[in-house]
Design an enzyme around this catalytic site. Sequence first.
Site, PDB file in Angstrom:
ATOM      1  N   TYR A  15     -15.379  38.638   5.325  1.00 32.11           N
ATOM      2  CA  TYR A  15     -14.878  39.506   6.662  1.00 32.11           C
ATOM      3  C   TYR A  15     -13.580  39.179   7.160  1.00 32.11           C
ATOM      4  CZ  TYR A  15     -17.032  35.681   8.963  1.00 32.11           C
ATOM      5  OH  TYR A  15     -17.226  34.264   9.120  1.00 32.11           O
ATOM      6  N   GLY A  16     -12.995  37.910   6.742  1.00 34.01           N
ATOM      7  CA  GLY A  16     -11.799  37.433   7.328  1.00 34.01           C
ATOM      8  C   GLY A  16     -10.864  37.068   6.776  1.00 34.01           C
ATOM      9  N   THR A  17     -10.459  35.961   6.491  1.00 34.89           N
ATOM     10  CA  THR A  17      -9.134  35.363   5.809  1.00 34.89           C
ATOM     11  C   THR A  17      -9.471  35.259   4.198  1.00 34.89           C
ATOM     12  OG1 THR A  17      -9.898  32.848   5.971  1.00 34.89           O
ATOM     13  CG2 THR A  17      -8.428  33.826   7.677  1.00 34.89           C
ATOM     14  N   LEU A  18     -10.524  35.632   3.709  1.00 34.85           N
ATOM     15  CA  LEU A  18     -10.842  35.776   2.282  1.00 34.85           C
ATOM     16  C   LEU A  18     -10.683  37.204   1.626  1.00 34.85           C
ATOM     17  CD1 LEU A  18     -13.880  33.425   1.877  1.00 34.85           C
ATOM     18  CD2 LEU A  18     -11.797  33.078   0.885  1.00 34.85           C
ATOM     19  N   GLU A  90     -15.146  26.681   3.216  1.00 34.96           N
ATOM     20  CA  GLU A  90     -15.640  27.205   4.544  1.00 34.96           C
ATOM     21  C   GLU A  90     -16.375  26.093   5.470  1.00 34.96           C
ATOM     22  OE1 GLU A  90     -14.835  29.613   5.655  1.00 34.96           O
ATOM     23  OE2 GLU A  90     -14.709  31.480   4.256  1.00 34.96           O
TER      24      GLU A  90
END
Length: 179
Positions: A15-18, A90
């Site tokens: 949901y983010g930087t990936l 993470e």
Amino acid sequence: MVAAIEQDRRLVFTYGTLKRGFSNHVLMQEMIRDGDAAFLGISHTVEKFPLVCGPYRVPFLINLAGAGDCVLGELYSVSPRGVARMDELEGVSRGHYERLPISVRLISIDDSDEEAPVFQGEAYYAHRSYGEELWERNGKKGFCAYSESEAKGYVKRKDRPQGITFLDQIQIFIESTSE
């Protein structure tokens, strides 16, 4: 798509930087190239969850089902080796995030959202040791997608202060006055 979900693989919701177009997506690209991940599609959470930014505009999904919004992201099929690489990024062993179950629905232009199948996967949530505090620090206001707007001001790990742990940086952020 079902062919991409092999028996030894896990479904991982990012949901983010990936996600594609963001700074840590290079890891997903490497894993796809190495056969350790496959992109399954754009998806959203079935339940509402808080999605907020912490220090350095790092995104955090908070494990408080029912609060926040349905969160938009991407679903991947990931090998055990790929999951280990994601866990390292993470900071799972360092208490930064924890990988926990999540239900997501793929977004399809062919089907109505209610008819799209639900998949049981995993996502990286803010660690329980600070997750609720992070939600409160953000005024119990989040967003439904980590977009360019939310990512504005994101600081890559290599560019952050080196003499302090990320958990300490999170605690300083939580204790600071919100903007």
